[in-house]
Design a protein around this motif. Structure first.
Motif, PDB file in Angstrom:
ATOM      1  N   PHE A 117     -17.889 -56.043 -45.780  1.00 21.40           N
ATOM      2  CA  PHE A 117     -18.300 -57.137 -44.913  1.00 21.40           C
ATOM      3  C   PHE A 117     -18.645 -58.372 -45.732  1.00 21.40           C
ATOM      4  CE2 PHE A 117     -20.410 -53.816 -41.936  1.00 21.40           C
ATOM      5  CZ  PHE A 117     -19.221 -53.598 -41.262  1.00 21.40           C
ATOM      6  N   TRP A 118     -18.539 -59.511 -45.088  1.00 19.96           N
ATOM      7  CA  TRP A 118     -19.151 -60.754 -45.550  1.00 19.96           C
ATOM      8  C   TRP A 118     -20.347 -60.892 -44.625  1.00 19.96           C
ATOM      9  CZ3 TRP A 118     -16.781 -66.157 -44.240  1.00 19.96           C
ATOM     10  CH2 TRP A 118     -17.523 -67.153 -44.858  1.00 19.96           C
ATOM     11  N   HIS A 119     -21.548 -60.779 -45.160  1.00 20.57           N
ATOM     12  CA  HIS A 119     -22.744 -60.754 -44.315  1.00 20.57           C
ATOM     13  C   HIS A 119     -23.881 -61.549 -44.941  1.00 20.57           C
ATOM     14  CE1 HIS A 119     -24.980 -57.790 -46.768  1.00 20.57           C
ATOM     15  NE2 HIS A 119     -23.852 -57.099 -46.873  1.00 20.57           N
ATOM     16  N   VAL A 120     -25.012 -61.554 -44.281  1.00 21.30           N
ATOM     17  CA  VAL A 120     -26.193 -62.306 -44.723  1.00 21.30           C
ATOM     18  C   VAL A 120     -26.828 -61.614 -45.931  1.00 21.30           C
ATOM     19  CG1 VAL A 120     -28.482 -63.132 -44.022  1.00 21.30           C
ATOM     20  CG2 VAL A 120     -26.581 -63.146 -42.371  1.00 21.30           C
ATOM     21  N   ALA A 121     -27.175 -62.401 -46.946  1.00 20.11           N
ATOM     22  CA  ALA A 121     -27.795 -61.880 -48.166  1.00 20.11           C
ATOM     23  C   ALA A 121     -29.281 -61.605 -47.954  1.00 20.11           C
ATOM     24  CB  ALA A 121     -27.619 -62.891 -49.300  1.00 20.11           C
ATOM     25  N   ARG A 122     -29.782 -60.662 -48.732  1.00 17.99           N
ATOM     26  CA  ARG A 122     -31.230 -60.405 -48.758  1.00 17.99           C
ATOM     27  C   ARG A 122     -31.919 -61.616 -49.371  1.00 17.99           C
ATOM     28  NH1 ARG A 122     -28.962 -55.436 -49.868  1.00 17.99           N
ATOM     29  NH2 ARG A 122     -29.794 -53.736 -48.584  1.00 17.99           N
ATOM     30  N   GLY A 123     -33.120 -61.876 -48.953  1.00 18.81           N
ATOM     31  CA  GLY A 123     -33.876 -63.018 -49.462  1.00 18.81           C
ATOM     32  C   GLY A 123     -34.137 -62.954 -50.955  1.00 18.81           C
ATOM     33  N   ASN A 124     -34.203 -61.738 -51.512  1.00 23.77           N
ATOM     34  CA  ASN A 124     -34.499 -61.593 -52.945  1.00 23.77           C
ATOM     35  C   ASN A 124     -33.243 -61.608 -53.812  1.00 23.77           C
ATOM     36  OD1 ASN A 124     -33.338 -59.111 -52.437  1.00 23.77           O
ATOM     37  ND2 ASN A 124     -35.160 -57.904 -52.951  1.00 23.77           N
ATOM     38  N   GLY A 125     -32.065 -61.777 -53.194  1.00 25.32           N
ATOM     39  CA  GLY A 125     -30.816 -61.852 -53.958  1.00 25.32           C
ATOM     40  C   GLY A 125     -30.327 -60.524 -54.490  1.00 25.32           C
ATOM     41  N   ALA A 126     -30.843 -59.411 -53.966  1.00 28.95           N
ATOM     42  CA  ALA A 126     -30.427 -58.082 -54.432  1.00 28.95           C
ATOM     43  C   ALA A 126     -28.950 -57.852 -54.133  1.00 28.95           C
ATOM     44  CB  ALA A 126     -31.272 -57.009 -53.749  1.00 28.95           C
ATOM     45  N   PRO A 127     -28.255 -57.082 -54.992  1.00 27.35           N
ATOM     46  CA  PRO A 127     -26.837 -56.809 -54.756  1.00 27.35           C
ATOM     47  C   PRO A 127     -26.610 -56.021 -53.465  1.00 27.35           C
ATOM     48  CG  PRO A 127     -27.606 -55.729 -56.776  1.00 27.35           C
ATOM     49  CD  PRO A 127     -28.766 -56.453 -56.191  1.00 27.35           C
ATOM     50  N   THR A 128     -25.377 -56.059 -52.996  1.00 28.25           N
ATOM     51  CA  THR A 128     -24.994 -55.332 -51.783  1.00 28.25           C
ATOM     52  C   THR A 128     -24.487 -53.943 -52.162  1.00 28.25           C
ATOM     53  OG1 THR A 128     -22.671 -56.000 -51.807  1.00 28.25           O
ATOM     54  CG2 THR A 128     -24.242 -57.548 -50.794  1.00 28.25           C
ATOM     55  N   ALA A 129     -24.073 -53.183 -51.159  1.00 24.38           N
ATOM     56  CA  ALA A 129     -23.468 -51.861 -51.383  1.00 24.38           C
ATOM     57  C   ALA A 129     -21.968 -51.978 -51.635  1.00 24.38           C
ATOM     58  CB  ALA A 129     -23.744 -50.965 -50.184  1.00 24.38           C
ATOM     59  N   GLY A 130     -21.452 -53.199 -51.751  1.00 22.22           N
ATOM     60  CA  GLY A 130     -20.034 -53.420 -51.998  1.00 22.22           C
ATOM     61  C   GLY A 130     -19.487 -54.608 -51.234  1.00 22.22           C
ATOM     62  N   CYS A 131     -20.336 -55.230 -50.464  1.00 20.64           N
ATOM     63  CA  CYS A 131     -19.930 -56.367 -49.634  1.00 20.64           C
ATOM     64  C   CYS A 131     -20.122 -57.695 -50.373  1.00 20.64           C
ATOM     65  CB  CYS A 131     -20.766 -56.381 -48.351  1.00 20.64           C
ATOM     66  SG  CYS A 131     -20.549 -54.891 -47.341  1.00 20.64           S
ATOM     67  N   VAL A 132     -19.843 -58.776 -49.676  1.00 22.98           N
ATOM     68  CA  VAL A 132     -20.098 -60.137 -50.153  1.00 22.98           C
ATOM     69  C   VAL A 132     -21.167 -60.708 -49.229  1.00 22.98           C
ATOM     70  CG1 VAL A 132     -19.119 -62.432 -50.523  1.00 22.98           C
ATOM     71  CG2 VAL A 132     -17.699 -60.391 -50.909  1.00 22.98           C
ATOM     72  N   ALA A 133     -22.231 -61.257 -49.795  1.00 21.98           N
ATOM     73  CA  ALA A 133     -23.329 -61.761 -48.964  1.00 21.98           C
ATOM     74  C   ALA A 133     -23.709 -63.180 -49.373  1.00 21.98           C
ATOM     75  CB  ALA A 133     -24.542 -60.837 -49.080  1.00 21.98           C
ATOM     76  N   VAL A 134     -24.077 -63.966 -48.364  1.00 19.19           N
ATOM     77  CA  VAL A 134     -24.476 -65.362 -48.572  1.00 19.19           C
ATOM     78  C   VAL A 134     -25.682 -65.667 -47.680  1.00 19.19           C
ATOM     79  CG1 VAL A 134     -22.154 -66.161 -49.184  1.00 19.19           C
ATOM     80  CG2 VAL A 134     -22.892 -66.251 -46.804  1.00 19.19           C
ATOM     81  N   ALA A 135     -26.315 -66.793 -47.964  1.00 23.58           N
ATOM     82  CA  ALA A 135     -27.420 -67.259 -47.114  1.00 23.58           C
ATOM     83  C   ALA A 135     -26.877 -67.586 -45.722  1.00 23.58           C
ATOM     84  CB  ALA A 135     -28.060 -68.493 -47.738  1.00 23.58           C
ATOM     85  N   PRO A 136     -27.681 -67.400 -44.674  1.00 24.42           N
ATOM     86  CA  PRO A 136     -27.189 -67.639 -43.313  1.00 24.42           C
ATOM     87  C   PRO A 136     -26.661 -69.051 -43.082  1.00 24.42           C
ATOM     88  CG  PRO A 136     -29.503 -66.936 -43.281  1.00 24.42           C
ATOM     89  CD  PRO A 136     -29.055 -66.956 -44.706  1.00 24.42           C
ATOM     90  N   GLU A 137     -27.247 -70.039 -43.742  1.00 23.98           N
ATOM     91  CA  GLU A 137     -26.785 -71.413 -43.520  1.00 23.98           C
ATOM     92  C   GLU A 137     -25.365 -71.642 -44.049  1.00 23.98           C
ATOM     93  OE1 GLU A 137     -29.664 -71.430 -47.049  1.00 23.98           O
ATOM     94  OE2 GLU A 137     -29.718 -70.644 -45.019  1.00 23.98           O
ATOM     95  N   VAL A 138     -24.923 -70.825 -45.002  1.00 23.14           N
ATOM     96  CA  VAL A 138     -23.552 -70.943 -45.510  1.00 23.14           C
ATOM     97  C   VAL A 138     -22.561 -70.637 -44.385  1.00 23.14           C
ATOM     98  CG1 VAL A 138     -21.853 -69.978 -47.130  1.00 23.14           C
ATOM     99  CG2 VAL A 138     -24.201 -70.463 -47.897  1.00 23.14           C
ATOM    100  N   PHE A 139     -22.846 -69.624 -43.580  1.00 22.13           N
ATOM    101  CA  PHE A 139     -21.958 -69.303 -42.459  1.00 22.13           C
ATOM    102  C   PHE A 139     -21.829 -70.492 -41.512  1.00 22.13           C
ATOM    103  CE2 PHE A 139     -23.106 -64.910 -43.617  1.00 22.13           C
ATOM    104  CZ  PHE A 139     -21.839 -64.367 -43.674  1.00 22.13           C
TER     105      PHE A 139
END
Length: 155
Positions: A117-139
């Motif tokens: 998935f391309w989804h919302v990132a955690r606030g602390n910037g922790a890595p995902t389980a294999g996805c791509v994550a960004v801040a909600p405002e990027v979407f």
């Protein structure tokens, strides 16, 4: 992550970028992955304008990551009480906005990896389980500007 000439911070999987992706390895697959659709929690924010096919996330929605299930690597409706590891309606905000990426879906190979998935990132910037994550405002900045046939290039 870049969209045209603009760059945004993003987070990838804890296993880094992998050419030989497997289920559960924590890696983000290398390649050109089409954006399949936009799934969004409309109860948590107004719908983001986009040319991608849209679907509001419902309480029964999940993504099947069980390699033994015939529905592997697909959006499913979870029956009440049915286990599903990738529930889309979560208490945290990570899946408030989800764009499934076209990975291992034509044809589906069991064990090659699901739910990229391309989804919302955690606030602390922790890595995902294999996805791509960004801040909600990027979407909100990027999705309205993408074509229906946009791809994400990883690697």
């Amino acid at each position: 992550m870049s969209a045209g000439s603009v760059s945004f911070a993003c987070v990838l999987g804890r296993g880094g970028i992998l050419a030989a992706k497997r289920e559960g390895d924590g890696g983000t697959p290398r390649g050109r992955l089409p954006l399949r659709c936009l799934l969004q929690r409309t109860d948590r924010g107004r719908r983001i304008p986009s040319l991608l096919p849209f679907r509001a996330i419902r309480p029964e929605d999940a993504w099947c990551d069980d390699v033994a299930d015939r529905r592997y690597n697909r959006l499913i409706r979870r029956a009440p009480g049915e286990p599903a590891e990738e529930r889309l309606m979560r208490a945290d905000r990570l899946y408030d906005i989800v764009v499934p990426l076209g990975w291992n879906d034509g044809p589906i190979v069991r064990g090659r990896g699901s739910a990229i998935f391309w989804h919302v990132a955690r606030g602390n910037g922790a890595p995902t389980a294999g996805c791509v994550a960004v801040a909600p405002e990027v979407f909100r900045k990027v999705l309205p500007r993408l074509s229906r046939h946009a791809v994400m290039v990883i690697g």
